[in-house]
Motif scaffolding. Structure first.
Motif, mmCIF file in Angstrom:
data_model
loop_
_atom_site.group_PDB
_atom_site.id
_atom_site.type_symbol
_atom_site.label_atom_id
_atom_site.label_comp_id
_atom_site.label_asym_id
_atom_site.label_seq_id
_atom_site.Cartn_x
_atom_site.Cartn_y
_atom_site.Cartn_z
ATOM 1 N N GLU A 8 0.867 -1.189 0.000
ATOM 2 C CA GLU A 8 0.000 0.000 0.000
ATOM 3 C C GLU A 8 0.898 1.232 0.000
ATOM 4 O O GLU A 8 1.752 1.367 0.862
ATOM 5 N N ASP A 9 0.687 2.112 -0.968
ATOM 6 C CA ASP A 9 1.589 3.264 -1.053
ATOM 7 C C ASP A 9 1.141 4.444 -0.191
ATOM 8 O O ASP A 9 1.921 5.326 0.109
ATOM 9 N N ASP A 52 -2.732 -3.379 -2.847
ATOM 10 C CA ASP A 52 -3.418 -2.179 -3.338
ATOM 11 C C ASP A 52 -3.170 -2.092 -4.846
ATOM 12 O O ASP A 52 -2.071 -2.365 -5.319
ATOM 13 N N GLY A 54 -3.666 0.640 -6.782
ATOM 14 C CA GLY A 54 -3.162 1.939 -7.236
ATOM 15 C C GLY A 54 -1.774 2.185 -6.692
ATOM 16 O O GLY A 54 -1.596 2.936 -5.737
ATOM 17 N N LYS A 101 -12.263 -0.079 -1.556
ATOM 18 C CA LYS A 101 -11.958 0.960 -0.560
ATOM 19 C C LYS A 101 -13.111 1.955 -0.462
ATOM 20 O O LYS A 101 -13.757 2.227 -1.464
HETATM 21 CA CA CA Z 1 -2.728 3.516 -3.682
#
Ligand code: CA
Length: 227
Positions: A8-9, A52, A54, A101
């Motif tokens: 997860e960024d 994640d 993205g 999300k």
């Molecule tokens: Ca993300």
């Protein structure tokens, strides 16, 4: 304790999930890019990956494919988009489950234990599954609804048991063909539709008035606890 790799960024989301997973007795490693995730999986294989979609460096579907190329670790994808086509693509690319999300730590924990149970069936072999008034006894291959035995064919039982073991998860048609019929998926879903309609009749419901079995257009079917 299951080892979880969280990819997860977003540092805020990552921090919150690490806290809630750690409280739930998971050993968590967290990384912010797909390449770091691939490196981590190679170095020390986790029991589960939460991915994640993205991420800054790789497209989510590509990251999933590369993970799958490394090992068979179960993967739950987290997507910001509630996009059916995208979800179908990811399930077909080998995701074990997905979450849209935003989701709570409790929701994630429930999905994780279901995925881990499936990944390690010998560790926690269930002899019976209960979904509301429906009970599926795997050892005796018998299903009851409100205590009354359902007369099911072998295939109907397998289909019901497969869906009941994954309550509230949309199971793709491809997955059903491969797991229940044990055949490669070549499209053409009539066999599934016919069996689903038989099963619905025996459960006392119809596609127009579903209770347990809900078709999600273009994605698949899910079994839910009826309201
Ligand atoms: Ca993300």
């Amino acid at each position: 304790m299951p080892k979880v790799l969280l990819v997860e960024d977003d540092a805020v989301v990552r921090g919150a999930l690490v806290r809630s997973l750690t409280q739930a007795d998971h050993v968590v490693r967290a990384v912010g890019t797909a390449l770091d995730a691939l490196r981590e999986v190679t170095a020390d294989r986790p029991d589960l990956v939460i991915l994640d979609l993205g991420l800054p460096d790789l497209d989510g579907a590509d990251a999933l494919r590369m993970l799958r190329g490394l090992c068979e670790v179960p993967v739950i994808v987290a997507t910001a988009r509630d996009d059916e086509a995208e979800i179908v693509k990811l399930l077909n690319a080998g995701a074990d489950d997905y979450l849209t999300k935003p989701f709570s730590g409790e929701h994630l924990a429930a999905r994780m234990s279901a995925v881990l149970r499936r990944a390690h069936p010998d560790g926690a072999r269930q002899s019976a599954i209960e979904v509301g008034p429906l009970r599926v006894d795997l050892a005796r291959r018998e299903a009851t609804l409100d205590g009354i035995t359902l007369e099911l064919s072998r295939r109907e039982f397998d289909l019901l048991a497969y869906l009941a073991a994954r309550p509230h998860r949309v199971v793709s048609r491809r997955e059903l063909v491969e797991a229940v019929w044990r055949q490669p998926y070549i499209g053409g879903d009539q066999t599934i539709d016919v069996h689903l309609s038989w099963l619905r009749r025996k459960l006392g419901e119809s596609a127009a008035n579903p209770r347990f079995l809900h078709t999600v257009r273009g994605v698949g079917v899910k079994l839910v606890v009826p309201r």
